[in-house]
Design a protein around this motif. Structure first.
Motif, PDB file in Angstrom:
ATOM      1  N   LEU A  44     -38.945  33.013  68.594  1.00  0.00           N
ATOM      2  CA  LEU A  44     -38.086  32.008  67.762  1.00  0.00           C
ATOM      3  C   LEU A  44     -36.768  32.237  68.435  1.00  0.00           C
ATOM      4  CD1 LEU A  44     -39.239  32.839  64.255  1.00  0.00           C
ATOM      5  CD2 LEU A  44     -39.568  30.751  65.537  1.00  0.00           C
ATOM      6  N   LEU A  45     -36.227  33.547  68.464  1.00  0.00           N
ATOM      7  CA  LEU A  45     -34.675  33.643  68.771  1.00  0.00           C
ATOM      8  C   LEU A  45     -34.265  33.161  70.314  1.00  0.00           C
ATOM      9  CD1 LEU A  45     -33.530  36.504  66.861  1.00  0.00           C
ATOM     10  CD2 LEU A  45     -32.544  34.106  66.752  1.00  0.00           C
ATOM     11  N   LYS A  46     -35.197  33.886  71.202  1.00  0.00           N
ATOM     12  CA  LYS A  46     -34.963  33.748  72.650  1.00  0.00           C
ATOM     13  C   LYS A  46     -35.308  32.454  73.154  1.00  0.00           C
ATOM     14  CE  LYS A  46     -33.657  35.276  76.664  1.00  0.00           C
ATOM     15  NZ  LYS A  46     -34.542  36.149  77.646  1.00  0.00           N
ATOM     16  N   GLY A  48     -36.484  29.952  71.366  1.00  0.00           N
ATOM     17  CA  GLY A  48     -35.756  28.899  70.503  1.00  0.00           C
ATOM     18  C   GLY A  48     -36.939  27.862  70.090  1.00  0.00           C
TER      19      GLY A  48
END
Lengths: 98, 510
Positions: A44-46, A48
């Motif tokens: 999710l974060l890295k 995206g």
């Protein structure tokens, strides 16, 4: 030794296939090898990705490995990182074989 | 301390031992404790140099850190700028610059994104089990707020700039309470939050409305998959939840029946609502009352809503205005139209925004004499119920988020090798609307779709990443925005009109 070697090969090909699937979703179907993933990369974060893209990954995994994944298996923790996703697939394949 | 915090504090004093927030791991914070935590965080902000009127960007996913950070900011009478949790460098830089951010307050997971974007170390005191981090921005000491505001919601704006919807405490209190009154919310309510609190829907009509009425907020998982809905509802036992229609569609597709659950009400808003979908939902989840709603961030957000208990008006309309709100339909010249006539929907309400931050031009273009032009097209019935028929403004609504094509074009134009780009939205069965980009490379054959996507993935919030990229030889000759974009959307040949599906799970939708 032979046995452990074949397990190693199988594992690395699972890993490659999972990475190829992530890459495909990451590039929305455009072919490219322009990115390599670390096991610690978070989906999710890295990377995206969003939750619907992660479902696309699940569907692609089912097709690639010819397995059927129950909805109960879709635990958030398995989709945290590239590494946890790979491990989860290895675990699923192991379970299927048994 | 502003009106917002006072109301929150009253609720904490009134319900000290009731659960206020519940995390996925079952961790609960009760109202009394929540007020203590918010107060000690407020002290920490003050000690760290945060003062009244300063702009504090709150960069956190739904969770206890968000709630504590939010109320700490309100307690010191600073302005909370709500930053979508999956924002990346392009988004963050623009928010910093356009919203004059004095401080960044982030949850732990977001620290590295902040540090990478601004090349500054964050301060990370451990006053919670998982800490909030503070970083000083380079905000402008002179603020452009004509009057005190409590919250800024950054939204996707036109070329090169974003729009900051500014809301004051009174507007937010009004909207949350008008919503809560309409649904008779009480302290027995348990609300499952699946949408981000950085958006007006969850922020005002879930977080504020339930905290003001003593209810419990249950945070959904960081990664929510529609297949998990039944399990999640069984496990967390909510009485009410809110969804955008595109997400609701996927839940229905993945779940044949939902029986024996305590979920009583489901609020749909944030995107156009397809009545066939609502009908299907009522067949599949017969025990659940559906509330269809209309609103926009600029209006506070909620303007109208209607429950499925209301009979035929529910099938045809989006209901009547909430307490204090009024609607009129106007023609091109701004003249009011009669019931049944189609025109632009205008809203007057105590909960309207104060304007776009630092942007009088765009503010005046849509607000005058207490009325907000929504850019949506619709009608009023004789009984005063609203029907929404479409929108005139140039906006892509993807999974309930507003994305401006001009912003994505501005971003694409920053990519080396891109000569020009044109972006528009098209219906798609995954996101409601998908983002389609047509790109002309500076030098033919030197740029691939994956090169462009690499840049998008690295620097853009996921929701803004184009769903389709087509490299083309040229854009239409007279390409200059809206009209052409509309025409292209209608006529541009799309090879096999590629449908993005969810495979096995998506197939059930057919």
């Amino acid at each position: 030794m032979k046995v452990s070697h074949s397990i190693l090969v199988a594992r690395s090909s699972v890993r490659e296939t999972v990475h190829a699937i992530i890459r495909q979703v990451y590039f929305k179907g455009h072919s490219s090898n322009a990115i390599s993933f670390d096991d610690s990369d978070t989906l999710l974060l890295k990377l995206g990705l969003d939750s619907l893209e992660i479902i696309q990954i699940v569907v692609a995994i089912e097709k690639a490995f010819k397995i059927s994944i129950d909805d109960e298996e879709l635990q958030t923790a398995n989709f945290k990182t590239v590494g946890s996703l790979t491990q989860w697939v290895q675990m699923l394949l192991h379970k299927t074989k048994r | 301390m502003n009106a917002l915090y006072r109301l929150f504090k009253d609720s904490c004093l009134k319900h000290p031992i009731r659960p206020a927030v519940r995390e996925q791991d079952g961790a609960v914070i009760r109202y009394g404790r929540l007020e203590e935590l918010a107060s000690s965080a407020a002290d920490w902000l003050t000690e760290s140099g945060v003062t009244a009127g300063q702009h504090v960007a709150l960069f956190a996913q739904n969770g206890i850190e968000f709630i504590i950070g939010y109320w700490a900011i309100q307690k010191v009478s600073a302005v909370a700028v709500l930053v979508p949790a999956f924002s990346k460098s392009w988004d963050l830089e623009r928010i910093q610059e356009h919203c004059d951010i004095d401080h960044w307050l982030a949850d732990f997971s977001r620290r590295s994104v902040l540090e990478d974007t601004f090349s500054i170390q964050t301060l990370a005191p451990r006053w919670l089990s998982s800490p909030l981090c503070l970083m000083h921005g380079c905000g402008n000491p002179v603020k452009a707020n004509p009057q005190p505001i409590a919250v800024i919601l950054p939204t996707s704006g036109t070329t090169g700039r974003l729009k900051g919807v500014t809301l004051d405490a009174d507007s937010l209190v009004w909207n949350a309470q008008a919503y809560a009154n309409d649904l008779h919310l009480s302290e027995t309510e348990k609300a499952l939050l699946l949408l981000p609190m950085t958006g007006a829907f969850a922020h005002t009509t879930q977080m504020l409305a339930h905290l003001f009425t003593g209810g419990e907020l249950i945070f959904g998982p960081e990664l929510f998959m529609p297949q998990q809905f039944a399990h999640l509802v069984q496990r967390t036992q909510p009485t009410i939840t809110g969804l955008v229609p595109s997400l609701y569609r996927k839940i229905l597709a993945s779940l044949p029946k939902l029986a024996q659950v305590p979920l009583q009400r489901l609020v749909l808003a944030g995107e156009p609502i397809d009545q066939a979908l609502v009908h299907q939902g009522r067949q599949q989840f017969p025990g659940i009352e559906i509330i269809k709603a209309y609103g926009l961030s600029e209006a506070g957000p909620r303007v109208t809503q209607i429950s499925s208990a209301k009979g035929t008006a529910f099938d045809d309309t989006l209901g009547r205005p909430l307490l204090g709100a009024r609607i009129k339909i106007v023609n091109d010249q701004g003249r009011s139209l009669a019931p049944g006539e189609t025109g632009e929907i205008c809203v007057a309400s105590p909960s309207l925004m104060k304007g776009y931050y630092k942007d009088p031009e765009h503010t005046h273009a849509i607000m005058s004499r207490g009325w907000l032009r929504t850019g949506d097209i619709g009608q009023l019935t004789k009984e005063g119920f609203l029907i929404v028929l479409g929108r005139s403004k140039n906006l892509i609504i993807k999974s309930g988020y507003n994305v401006s094509p001009e912003e994505i074009e501005a971003f694409l134009n920053t990519i080396p090798g891109v000569r020009e780009a044109m972006v528009f939205g098209r219906q798609n069965n995954v996101y409601g609307e998908g983002i389609i980009a047509h790109i002309v490379a500076s030098k033919k054959g030197t740029l691939g779709g994956s090169d462009i996507l690499s840049q998008c993935r690295a620097r853009l919030a996921p929701i803004k990443v184009p769903d389709e990229i087509h490299l083309v030889d040229a854009l239409p000759d007279n390409f200059n925005g809206k009209l052409v974009r509309k025409e292209v959307r209608a006529h541009w040949p799309m090879p096999d009109d590629r449908e993005i599906t969810l495979g096995r799970r998506g197939e059930k939708e057919a």
